[in-house]
Design a protein around this motif. Structure first.
Motif: not given
Length: 170
Positions: A99-102, A112-117, A119-126, A142-147
């Motif tokens: 997913v991150l490659r997309k 949080t958005e990445f977790a949703g993309l 398929g696990r919107p509640a899994a922010t830590r994952a 992974c540099h494209r993911v922010l707080r």
């Protein structure tokens, strides 16, 4: 160790505006590990044990992989998109890396958005764990993911590198 247990890989380092960038690639050309370091050991230590090379062959270039790294840093932000990456983990992490490659350059997402993309919107830590365990920096961006709020969060290669990458992609 007999020859059947040897997993060779090729390694090459190139200069980038952020510093040296090294790639460890399987004989078939798949990226196993990469990042802004001149020390391949920093990369092999995070490659999954089932993929970790037991022998590294230093090369001046890895062909298309090296060219993609140079082209990306020179401004072709899509140059990295077609490079094959091979990472191993559980089902969620493997899917999250795909997913991150997309996530498009210049369009960062929150954890949080990445977790949703993924398929696990509640899994922010994952989702954050997927970034932390990513062995193929740049190719799995992974540099494209922010707080939330746009704060940088962590980055194995340093916040200055993350800041440069995000500015480069704007």
């Amino acid at each position: 160790m007999n020859a059947t247990n040897i997993r060779p890989a090729d390694v090459a380092t190139v200069a980038t505006p952020i510093g040296p960038f090294t790639v460890v690639a399987a004989p078939d050309g798949a990226v196993l590990g990469s990042g802004w370091t001149a020390d391949p050991a920093e990369l092999t230590s995070v490659i999954h044990a089932t993929l970790r090379p037991t022998e590294l062959r230093r090369r001046d270039s890895l062909g298309a992989i090296t060219q993609a790294v140079l082209d990306y840093h020179a401004g072709d932000l899509t140059a990295i998109d077609t490079i094959t990456v091979r990472q191993q983990s559980g089902e969620f992490l493997t899917h999250a890396w795909e997913v991150l490659r997309k996530v498009p350059a210049g369009e960062p997402v929150t954890y949080t958005e990445f977790a949703g993309l993924s398929g696990r919107p509640a899994a922010t830590r994952a989702a954050a764990n997927a970034c932390a365990r990513n062995a193929a920096a740049l190719f799995v961006p992974c540099h494209r993911v922010l707080r939330i709020g746009g704060q940088l969060g962590g980055f194995r290669w340093g916040l200055d590198a993350k800041r440069w990458l995000l500015a480069h992609e704007r």
